[in-house]
Design a protein around this motif. Structure first.
Motif, PDB file in Angstrom:
ATOM      1  N   GLU A 108       0.841  -1.209   0.000  1.00  0.00           N
ATOM      2  CA  GLU A 108       0.000   0.000   0.000  1.00  0.00           C
ATOM      3  C   GLU A 108       0.871   1.253   0.000  1.00  0.00           C
ATOM      4  OE1 GLU A 108      -3.185   0.329  -0.238  1.00  0.00           O
ATOM      5  OE2 GLU A 108      -4.032  -1.649   0.200  1.00  0.00           O
ATOM      6  N   GLU A 109       1.943   1.221   0.791  1.00  0.00           N
ATOM      7  CA  GLU A 109       2.857   2.364   0.837  1.00  0.00           C
ATOM      8  C   GLU A 109       3.548   2.566  -0.511  1.00  0.00           C
ATOM      9  OE1 GLU A 109       4.574   5.578   2.932  1.00  0.00           O
ATOM     10  OE2 GLU A 109       2.922   4.216   3.426  1.00  0.00           O
ATOM     11  N   LEU A 110       3.912   1.471  -1.143  1.00  0.00           N
ATOM     12  CA  LEU A 110       4.528   1.561  -2.467  1.00  0.00           C
ATOM     13  C   LEU A 110       3.566   2.157  -3.482  1.00  0.00           C
ATOM     14  CD1 LEU A 110       6.538  -1.770  -2.838  1.00  0.00           C
ATOM     15  CD2 LEU A 110       7.463   0.537  -2.937  1.00  0.00           C
ATOM     16  N   PHE A 111       2.314   1.749  -3.410  1.00  0.00           N
ATOM     17  CA  PHE A 111       1.338   2.312  -4.345  1.00  0.00           C
ATOM     18  C   PHE A 111       1.190   3.820  -4.122  1.00  0.00           C
ATOM     19  CE2 PHE A 111      -2.954   3.747  -5.371  1.00  0.00           C
ATOM     20  CZ  PHE A 111      -2.966   3.458  -6.726  1.00  0.00           C
ATOM     21  N   SER A 112       1.250   4.233  -2.872  1.00  0.00           N
ATOM     22  CA  SER A 112       1.154   5.674  -2.579  1.00  0.00           C
ATOM     23  C   SER A 112       2.293   6.436  -3.259  1.00  0.00           C
ATOM     24  CB  SER A 112       1.184   5.884  -1.070  1.00  0.00           C
ATOM     25  OG  SER A 112       1.191   7.251  -0.767  1.00  0.00           O
ATOM     26  N   ARG A 113       3.520   5.881  -3.216  1.00  0.00           N
ATOM     27  CA  ARG A 113       4.649   6.541  -3.887  1.00  0.00           C
ATOM     28  C   ARG A 113       4.435   6.560  -5.403  1.00  0.00           C
ATOM     29  NH1 ARG A 113       4.899   7.358   0.505  1.00  0.00           N
ATOM     30  NH2 ARG A 113       6.584   7.176   2.035  1.00  0.00           N
ATOM     31  N   SER A 114       3.932   5.465  -5.928  1.00  0.00           N
ATOM     32  CA  SER A 114       3.681   5.407  -7.364  1.00  0.00           C
ATOM     33  C   SER A 114       2.653   6.440  -7.792  1.00  0.00           C
ATOM     34  CB  SER A 114       3.214   4.007  -7.746  1.00  0.00           C
ATOM     35  OG  SER A 114       2.847   3.949  -9.097  1.00  0.00           O
ATOM     36  N   ALA A 115       1.602   6.572  -7.018  1.00  0.00           N
ATOM     37  CA  ALA A 115       0.556   7.560  -7.338  1.00  0.00           C
ATOM     38  C   ALA A 115       1.112   8.976  -7.298  1.00  0.00           C
ATOM     39  CB  ALA A 115      -0.611   7.407  -6.361  1.00  0.00           C
ATOM     40  N   ASP A 116       1.990   9.251  -6.335  1.00  0.00           N
ATOM     41  CA  ASP A 116       2.602  10.585  -6.248  1.00  0.00           C
ATOM     42  C   ASP A 116       3.450  10.878  -7.485  1.00  0.00           C
ATOM     43  OD1 ASP A 116       1.423  10.877  -3.792  1.00  0.00           O
ATOM     44  OD2 ASP A 116       3.233  10.358  -2.644  1.00  0.00           O
ATOM     45  N   LEU A 117       4.213   9.879  -7.926  1.00  0.00           N
ATOM     46  CA  LEU A 117       5.056  10.065  -9.110  1.00  0.00           C
ATOM     47  C   LEU A 117       4.211  10.287 -10.357  1.00  0.00           C
ATOM     48  CD1 LEU A 117       7.717   7.285  -8.418  1.00  0.00           C
ATOM     49  CD2 LEU A 117       8.141   9.742  -8.439  1.00  0.00           C
ATOM     50  N   GLN A 118       3.133   9.548 -10.490  1.00  0.00           N
ATOM     51  CA  GLN A 118       2.260   9.704 -11.651  1.00  0.00           C
ATOM     52  C   GLN A 118       1.548  11.047 -11.629  1.00  0.00           C
ATOM     53  OE1 GLN A 118       1.317   7.277 -14.410  1.00  0.00           O
ATOM     54  NE2 GLN A 118       3.446   6.928 -13.821  1.00  0.00           N
ATOM     55  N   ALA A 119       1.194  11.516 -10.422  1.00  0.00           N
ATOM     56  CA  ALA A 119       0.537  12.826 -10.309  1.00  0.00           C
ATOM     57  C   ALA A 119       1.499  13.949 -10.689  1.00  0.00           C
ATOM     58  CB  ALA A 119       0.026  13.027  -8.890  1.00  0.00           C
ATOM     59  N   ALA A 120       2.780  13.773 -10.362  1.00  0.00           N
ATOM     60  CA  ALA A 120       3.775  14.796 -10.693  1.00  0.00           C
ATOM     61  C   ALA A 120       4.046  14.850 -12.189  1.00  0.00           C
ATOM     62  CB  ALA A 120       5.067  14.525  -9.932  1.00  0.00           C
ATOM     63  N   SER A 121       4.013  13.690 -12.853  1.00  0.00           N
ATOM     64  CA  SER A 121       4.264  13.644 -14.298  1.00  0.00           C
ATOM     65  C   SER A 121       3.567  12.440 -14.895  1.00  0.00           C
ATOM     66  CB  SER A 121       5.771  13.575 -14.576  1.00  0.00           C
ATOM     67  OG  SER A 121       6.013  13.342 -15.946  1.00  0.00           O
ATOM     68  N   ILE A 122       2.744  12.677 -15.892  1.00  0.00           N
ATOM     69  CA  ILE A 122       2.018  11.568 -16.524  1.00  0.00           C
ATOM     70  C   ILE A 122       2.952  10.678 -17.331  1.00  0.00           C
ATOM     71  CG2 ILE A 122       1.476  12.766 -18.682  1.00  0.00           C
ATOM     72  CD1 ILE A 122      -1.331  11.507 -18.507  1.00  0.00           C
ATOM     73  N   ASP A 123       4.135  11.204 -17.681  1.00  0.00           N
ATOM     74  CA  ASP A 123       5.115  10.425 -18.440  1.00  0.00           C
ATOM     75  C   ASP A 123       6.104   9.694 -17.541  1.00  0.00           C
ATOM     76  OD1 ASP A 123       3.954  11.356 -20.752  1.00  0.00           O
ATOM     77  OD2 ASP A 123       5.326  13.048 -20.954  1.00  0.00           O
ATOM     78  N   ASP A 124       5.855   9.713 -16.234  1.00  0.00           N
ATOM     79  CA  ASP A 124       6.771   9.061 -15.304  1.00  0.00           C
ATOM     80  C   ASP A 124       6.822   7.559 -15.558  1.00  0.00           C
ATOM     81  OD1 ASP A 124       8.258   8.884 -12.620  1.00  0.00           O
ATOM     82  OD2 ASP A 124       6.569   7.516 -12.357  1.00  0.00           O
ATOM     83  N   SER A 125       8.031   6.986 -15.513  1.00  0.00           N
ATOM     84  CA  SER A 125       8.219   5.550 -15.728  1.00  0.00           C
ATOM     85  C   SER A 125       8.481   4.797 -14.434  1.00  0.00           C
ATOM     86  CB  SER A 125       9.390   5.316 -16.689  1.00  0.00           C
ATOM     87  OG  SER A 125       9.159   5.911 -17.937  1.00  0.00           O
ATOM     88  N   LEU A 126       9.055   5.467 -13.456  1.00  0.00           N
ATOM     89  CA  LEU A 126       9.368   4.806 -12.192  1.00  0.00           C
ATOM     90  C   LEU A 126       8.098   4.352 -11.488  1.00  0.00           C
ATOM     91  CD1 LEU A 126      11.348   3.886 -10.069  1.00  0.00           C
ATOM     92  CD2 LEU A 126      11.389   6.221  -9.152  1.00  0.00           C
ATOM     93  N   GLY A 127       7.048   5.176 -11.559  1.00  0.00           N
ATOM     94  CA  GLY A 127       5.773   4.789 -10.944  1.00  0.00           C
ATOM     95  C   GLY A 127       5.225   3.503 -11.538  1.00  0.00           C
ATOM     96  N   LEU A 128       5.377   3.353 -12.861  1.00  0.00           N
ATOM     97  CA  LEU A 128       4.927   2.115 -13.518  1.00  0.00           C
ATOM     98  C   LEU A 128       5.738   0.922 -13.031  1.00  0.00           C
ATOM     99  CD1 LEU A 128       4.435   3.198 -17.250  1.00  0.00           C
ATOM    100  CD2 LEU A 128       2.680   2.807 -15.540  1.00  0.00           C
ATOM    101  N   ALA A 129       7.040   1.107 -12.868  1.00  0.00           N
ATOM    102  CA  ALA A 129       7.892   0.010 -12.391  1.00  0.00           C
ATOM    103  C   ALA A 129       7.495  -0.411 -10.978  1.00  0.00           C
ATOM    104  CB  ALA A 129       9.355   0.441 -12.436  1.00  0.00           C
ATOM    105  N   ILE A 130       7.128   0.548 -10.142  1.00  0.00           N
ATOM    106  CA  ILE A 130       6.722   0.217  -8.768  1.00  0.00           C
ATOM    107  C   ILE A 130       5.398  -0.552  -8.777  1.00  0.00           C
ATOM    108  CG2 ILE A 130       5.967   1.220  -6.580  1.00  0.00           C
ATOM    109  CD1 ILE A 130       7.997   3.461  -7.043  1.00  0.00           C
ATOM    110  N   VAL A 131       4.461  -0.135  -9.631  1.00  0.00           N
ATOM    111  CA  VAL A 131       3.187  -0.860  -9.730  1.00  0.00           C
ATOM    112  C   VAL A 131       3.418  -2.283 -10.226  1.00  0.00           C
ATOM    113  CG1 VAL A 131       1.000  -0.965 -11.005  1.00  0.00           C
ATOM    114  CG2 VAL A 131       1.761   1.192 -10.013  1.00  0.00           C
TER     115      VAL A 131
END
Length: 821
Positions: free
Chosen positions: A164-187
């Motif tokens: 759940e904590e990891l998903f929270s970080r992923s959501a933050d990264l995606q909110a900051a940039s829709i082109d973020d790739s790290l958030g996808l890797a975490i998901v």
């Protein structure tokens, strides 16, 4: 008698003084008994754990019990207590296929020595926190998978709060940039952890998994900006029997489907089902542990390797019988992920990697695969409802998925070549037919394949043939020999033969080919050392060029060579040559190539001696600098791969510049786009661009090192800005030239329009394919640089904020101390 005794040494201990044996000696055995060697417990455990589940002839449940009993029996041994947790961590990170079995050892140990299981958990979480801090995401994934397999001995919700904590970080990264790739890797890490939790000895977590899947669906189903650029078959998936799909979206769909089937997860092994039983013949109740704190940083790092979207790729997609799991089955990604982690983690030992691939069926549930080395033709005879998946196909498919991964493979491509070669040597009867079917599939796909992947396939194909006598059924492709060079299949054949010659010699390769291919290898290719063109008196400036060659061989002073070059320039001016440096440079560079033609060390030595004069040419005339490339490639016209290698070395010496190489290939010699069909030209341009992008990446990494002085940061930022602009200009030059071919607006193409419609269409297609490759390379570099700079800026801000808080605390303490005094 005395003479006999003396002759044989007597009583003086001489030669051949054998001890006499008497009858009474036989009644007493005087030999000392040798003490039996007792192997230390920690070494015994190490051997047992390293070999767990490797043999199909051993019962894995018995192996697990023996290891757990040995560790429990010697639990007070200091070597066991210190080495066992470290060994567990090492196996988890390096041998992903064994994670469920190592977890089963810990579960069995927990029944006997719960305190040791707690120590292992503590060591795992400490290491996991360190990997979170450094951005080592593969290690994070594998350690979370290990904890997921131990969910049955964890209190409360176990691993789910971490996810759940990891998903929270992923959501933050995606909110900051829709082109973020790290958030996808975490998901992706979250999604790949869930199946192991659901297959563990724990139960009752269906709702937790369902809630997490609802959250991840938002991110997993959204297409990434770079996803279209990493499609291995752009726009032609339907023709090839497979449609390109994002791995993360595919995984989301598979898990939702698996949840609807009550999480069967048929392929996953469940060695924990063999835990010890109590008197009532029921599973013993395990001691449960609180999971030590796992801290996910508020600002997560991308790590050294860029995190980019991935597309599912298979070389066995269009077969009549399924030999690999279909994309509708969760097994396709569970098997692929474990294999890929094993392949990429063991890059230092290709033999061990190949052995794991061959033994793949040992690490998954029974009945997942057919028997090893089952011929493809016999799969049709297997009764309905039983698996037809071949373990060899699944393993080979995983290697090709990494070899042909876009935008970049994780390791050097030759590593994946070596893994396939070693696998074929270990089990030739099983692997060779799999590789044959893979080669045929890839060759059929050449017309629609991404250009970069086509050349990777070509490199592997020729390298692999070189390890097995250059034998291939060339008669299967004989109809394509008569095609135009503008046809991708014909260009592939020509390029493959050129590379084979680089790995051997022309006469040897000619002997492996059927008659229709013979014309593709000319007699001129048989010469190891090409002729020196100025040996002919009909060549312009021949006397001066021959004298330059003599002086270079004699290692004469540069002034004497300069005299001959000046003579050529004077004669060229008298003949009306616009730039007299061009003929003098051609004579000089051709002589260097001739002297250095014996070996690479010869040419490097000669370039080193002539470096100062060659370096001075560029500032005097850009055309003369490009003439250096022309001279090299003309001299090695029959073996262009050697010429490309020499050009690469000249780039390293900065005698040539990246822009001069690009302009030579894509402006001076574009030839209606025909030059784009040559494999060695792509190699030259791609290698040049890689040097430029790699330099920019090194500067970014150096800039983002912690605790750098402000002055050094300023210098690095200035350098980065300059090199980044240079990189953009180079990519723009490449794209402008390729757009001209793609649109048919290059001068030569515009003049020849309507004369050869089919030929022009093919050449424009080559322009499209090249353009897609270099647009992707530019997009990847910009994405990586932007992501790295954004994350490190956030970290710098966090460090500053922490420093302010600590300074404020110290000031407050000082005020308190002053008040007390």
């Amino acid at each position: 008698m005395a003479d006999y005794a003396q002759r044989n040494g007597g009583n003086r201990g001489g030669y051949n003084n054998r001890k006499r044996r008497f009858r009474e000696d036989d009644e007493t055995d005087r030999r000392s008994s040798r003490r039996a060697y007792q192997e230390p417990a920690h070494l015994k455990v190490r051997k047992q754990l390293l070999s767990v589940a490797e043999s199909p002839f051993k019962k894995t449940d018995e192996e697990i019990q023996i290891i757990a009993e040995t560790v429990a029996e010697h639990s007070e041994d200091d070597e066991i207590r210190s080495n066992f947790p470290d060994l567990v961590l090492q196996i988890v990170v390096e041998q992903a296929l064994k994670i469920p079995f190592v977890a089963a050892v810990i579960l069995a140990l927990n029944h006997k020595r719960p305190n040791l299981a707690q120590e292992v958990l503590a060591r795992v979480t400490t290491t996991l926190n360190e990997h979170f801090r450094t951005g080592a995401w593969r290690e994070v994934k594998l350690l979370l998978r290990f904890l997921a397999c131990l969910q049955g001995i964890l209190k409360a919700e176990g691993v789910f709060p971490v996810l759940e904590e990891l998903f929270s970080r992923s959501a933050d990264l995606q909110a900051a940039s829709i082109d973020d790739s790290l958030g996808l890797a975490i998901v992706k890490i979250i999604l790949l952890t869930i199946p192991y939790i659901m297959a563990s000895s724990a139960s009752g977590f269906e709702a937790h998994a369902g809630n997490l899947l609802e959250k991840t669906d938002i991110i997993a189903s959204a297409p990434h900006a770079l996803e279209a650029l990493v499609d291995p078959y752009p726009g032609s998936g339907d023709d090839l029997g497979q449609e390109s799909q994002s791995i993360i979206s595919l995984l989301q769909k598979q898990l939702v489907a698996e949840a609807a089937q009550s999480w069967e997860l048929v392929c996953l092994p469940r060695p924990w089902h063999t835990l010890p039983v109590n008197d009532e013949d029921k599973p013993a109740t395990p001691t449960k542990h609180t999971l030590p704190p796992i801290i996910v940083p508020s600002s997560v790092l991308p790590g050294v390797r860029p995190q980019l979207p991935e597309v599912y790729f298979s070389v066995y997609a269009d077969q009549d019988v399924e030999t690999v799991p279909p994309t509708s089955n969760i097994a396709s990604l569970i098997l692929r992920d474990s294999l890929v982690d094993t392949i990429n983690s063991l890059d230092y030992n290709r033999n061990a990697t190949a052995k794991f691939l061959i033994d793949l069926d040992c690490y998954f549930a029974p009945e997942t695969f057919v028997k090893r080395a089952t011929p493809f033709d016999r799969l049709k005879d297997i009764e309905a409802g039983k698996s037809t998946w071949k373990p060899e196909d699944v393993a080979v498919d995983a290697v090709f998925s990494q070899l042909l991964q876009l935008p970049n493979a994780e390791h050097k491509l030759v590593y994946y070549h070596a893994v396939l070669t070693e696998s074929c040597k270990i089990a030739p009867a099983a692997i060779a037919p799999c590789l044959g079917r893979a080669i045929r599939y890839l060759y059929r796909s050449v017309d629609a394949m991404d250009l970069e992947l086509e050349y990777r396939f070509m490199d592997w194909f020729t390298h692999h043939l070189s390890n097995f006598g250059f034998t291939w059924k060339w008669t299967e492709w004989v109809d394509d020999v008569e095609l135009s060079l503008a046809k991708p299949k014909k260009a592939f054949i020509v390029g493959a033969l050129e590379k084979e010659i680089r790995l051997s010699f022309a006469q040897r390769i000619r002997g492996t080919l059927p008659e229709p291919y013979q014309a593709l290898i000319t007699e001129a290719k048989d010469k190891d050392i090409p002729d020196f063109k100025y040996d002919s008196d009909y060549a312009p400036y021949a006397p001066q060029a021959r004298e330059i060659l003599r002086l270079l061989r004699a290692k004469a002073p540069d002034s004497e060579i300069g005299t001959q070059l000046t003579s050529i320039e004077a004669e060229a001016l008298s003949l009306g040559v616009e730039d007299p440096l061009i003929p003098s440079t051609d004579a000089y560079m051709t002589a260097i190539c001739f002297i250095g033609s014996k070996s690479l060390s010869h040419v490097l030595s000669c370039i080193e001696r002539c470096k100062e004069r060659l370096l001075a040419l560029g500032p005097r005339s850009e055309a003369a600098r490009r003439q250096i490339i022309t001279s090299v490639m003309q001299y090695w016209a029959e073996k262009p791969g050697v010429g490309v290698n020499v050009v690469d070395k000249l780039l390293n010496y900065t005698i040539l510049t990246p822009i001069s190489v690009i302009n030579w290939a894509l402006a001076d010699n574009i030839c209606r786009g025909m030059i784009l069909t040559h494999a060695h030209i792509y190699e030259m341009v791609a290698s040049t661009m890689h040097k430029v992008t790699n330099r920019v990446r090194q500067i970014v990494i150096a800039r983002n090192q912690p605790a750098l002085p402000a002055e050094q940061v300023a210098i690095l930022e200035e350098t980065l800005e300059r090199e980044r602009e240079h990189m953009k200009d180079l990519f723009a030059t490449v794209q402008d030239a390729l757009i001209g071919v793609s649109s048919g607006t290059v001068d030569e193409m515009a003049e020849s329009r309507n004369q050869d419609t089919e030929g022009e269409t093919l050449l424009r297609g080559w322009g499209d394919r090249w353009l897609r490759v270099f647009r992707r390379k530019m997009a990847v570099e910009e994405s990586w640089i932007g992501e790295m700079m954004t994350i490190y800026e956030a970290m710098d801000a966090e460090v500053e904020a922490t420093a302010k808080v600590s300074n404020g605390d110290r000031a407050q303490e000082k005020d308190v101390d002053n008040g007390i005094s």
